[in-house]
Design a protein around this motif. Structure first.
Motif, short mmCIF file in Angstrom:
data_model
loop_
_atom_site.label_atom_id
_atom_site.label_comp_id
_atom_site.label_asym_id
_atom_site.label_seq_id
_atom_site.Cartn_x
_atom_site.Cartn_y
_atom_site.Cartn_z
N ALA A 76 0.83 -1.21 0.00
CA ALA A 76 0.00 0.00 0.00
C ALA A 76 0.87 1.26 0.00
O ALA A 76 0.57 2.23 -0.70
CB ALA A 76 -0.94 0.00 1.20
N VAL A 77 1.96 1.24 0.76
CA VAL A 77 2.90 2.37 0.79
C VAL A 77 3.56 2.54 -0.58
O VAL A 77 3.64 3.64 -1.12
CB VAL A 77 3.96 2.17 1.90
CG1 VAL A 77 5.07 3.20 1.79
CG2 VAL A 77 3.31 2.24 3.27
N ASN A 78 4.01 1.43 -1.16
CA ASN A 78 4.63 1.48 -2.49
C ASN A 78 3.65 2.04 -3.51
O ASN A 78 4.00 2.89 -4.33
CB ASN A 78 5.08 0.08 -2.94
CG ASN A 78 6.18 -0.49 -2.08
OD1 ASN A 78 6.71 0.16 -1.18
ND2 ASN A 78 6.53 -1.73 -2.35
N SER A 79 2.42 1.54 -3.46
CA SER A 79 1.39 1.98 -4.40
C SER A 79 1.11 3.47 -4.27
O SER A 79 0.96 4.16 -5.28
CB SER A 79 0.11 1.17 -4.15
OG SER A 79 -0.89 1.56 -5.05
N ALA A 80 1.08 3.97 -3.06
CA ALA A 80 0.84 5.41 -2.85
C ALA A 80 1.99 6.23 -3.43
O ALA A 80 1.76 7.28 -4.06
CB ALA A 80 0.69 5.71 -1.36
N HIS A 81 3.20 5.77 -3.27
CA HIS A 81 4.35 6.48 -3.84
C HIS A 81 4.25 6.54 -5.37
O HIS A 81 4.38 7.60 -5.97
CB HIS A 81 5.67 5.82 -3.45
CG HIS A 81 6.83 6.34 -4.22
ND1 HIS A 81 7.45 7.54 -3.90
CD2 HIS A 81 7.46 5.88 -5.33
CE1 HIS A 81 8.42 7.77 -4.78
NE2 HIS A 81 8.44 6.78 -5.65
N PHE A 82 4.02 5.39 -5.99
CA PHE A 82 3.97 5.34 -7.45
C PHE A 82 2.74 6.05 -8.01
O PHE A 82 2.76 6.52 -9.15
CB PHE A 82 4.07 3.91 -7.96
CG PHE A 82 5.45 3.33 -7.82
CD1 PHE A 82 6.51 3.83 -8.57
CD2 PHE A 82 5.70 2.30 -6.93
CE1 PHE A 82 7.79 3.32 -8.44
CE2 PHE A 82 6.98 1.78 -6.80
CZ PHE A 82 8.03 2.29 -7.56
N ALA A 83 1.68 6.17 -7.20
CA ALA A 83 0.51 6.93 -7.64
C ALA A 83 0.91 8.38 -7.88
O ALA A 83 0.41 9.03 -8.82
CB ALA A 83 -0.61 6.85 -6.61
N GLY A 84 1.82 8.89 -7.05
CA GLY A 84 2.32 10.25 -7.23
C GLY A 84 3.11 10.43 -8.51
O GLY A 84 3.30 11.55 -8.99
N LEU A 85 3.57 9.33 -9.12
CA LEU A 85 4.29 9.37 -10.39
C LEU A 85 3.38 9.02 -11.56
O LEU A 85 3.84 8.89 -12.70
CB LEU A 85 5.48 8.40 -10.36
CG LEU A 85 6.54 8.67 -9.30
CD1 LEU A 85 7.58 7.55 -9.30
CD2 LEU A 85 7.21 10.01 -9.56
N GLY A 86 2.08 8.86 -11.26
CA GLY A 86 1.12 8.55 -12.32
C GLY A 86 0.81 7.08 -12.48
O GLY A 86 0.15 6.68 -13.45
N PHE A 87 1.25 6.24 -11.54
CA PHE A 87 1.04 4.80 -11.64
C PHE A 87 0.41 4.24 -10.36
O PHE A 87 1.05 3.50 -9.62
CB PHE A 87 2.36 4.08 -11.96
CG PHE A 87 2.90 4.46 -13.30
CD1 PHE A 87 2.38 3.90 -14.46
CD2 PHE A 87 3.90 5.41 -13.41
CE1 PHE A 87 2.85 4.26 -15.70
CE2 PHE A 87 4.39 5.78 -14.65
CZ PHE A 87 3.87 5.21 -15.81
#
Length: 173
Positions: free
Chosen positions: A29-40
């Motif tokens: 979930a933490v990884n996903s939140a980070h990559f969401a900030g990059l558009g993914f």
């Protein structure tokens, strides 16, 4: 070169299971939140192959280890998170093998659809050396002037820089 290869492989193998481990649900979930900030949104890691040079031609099937960069090498599949931490690796495949072939030969391949590895809509991000799957998003092989595809590939490249840095760190570059 022998010491270099031995150091990389020994370090990876000794860390497997404790320092190198697939992220649990909270870490994903933490990884996903980070990559969401990059558009993914949903991305939990970056996958790529890296060539680890060998000091000499292997005795058995040596020609298969001769890579596109005119070296004898192994192709090592590395999956890392946003902090450049290795969460999975697979080694031992000849350097002449394509990244997708290496991933298909890994123990991860048969588990890519596993609910233990991914929550809903989570995936890995890779370059165009892979094929798109439910849990693997890749850049386009051919964009043919399609600006949406070009823009997407640019975003993928920016997000995947972390994997290139991770491989460089492993190789002490």
């Amino acid at each position: 070169m022998v010491n270099y290869t031995n150091r990389v492989m020994t370090a990876l193998e000794s860390a497997m299971g404790h320092e190198i481990a697939w992220p649990d649900r909270q870490e994903r979930a933490v990884n996903s939140a980070h990559f969401a900030g990059l558009g993914f949104p949903g991305c939990i890691g970056l996958v790529d192959g890296t060539l680890v040079k060998l000091s000499q031609r292997p005795r058995d099937d040596g020609e298969t280890y001769f890579d596109r960069k005119s070296n004898y090498s192994m192709n090592v599949q590395v999956i890392c998170d946003q902090k450049k931490r290795v969460i999975y690796f697979f080694a031992g495949i000849p350097g002449s093998c394509h990244d997708l072939t290496c991933l298909r030969r890994s123990s991860l391949w048969g588990r890519l659809g596993s609910a233990q590895l991914f929550d809903n809509s989570q995936y890995l991000l890779g370059d165009n050396g892979y094929i798109p799957m439910d849990h693997l998003v890749c850049s386009y092989k051919r964009t043919a002037g399609d600006m949406d595809k070009v823009d997407f590939n640019t975003c993928v490249a920016h997000a995947r820089v972390g994997n290139e840095h991770c491989s460089g760190i492993l190789k002490a570059r």
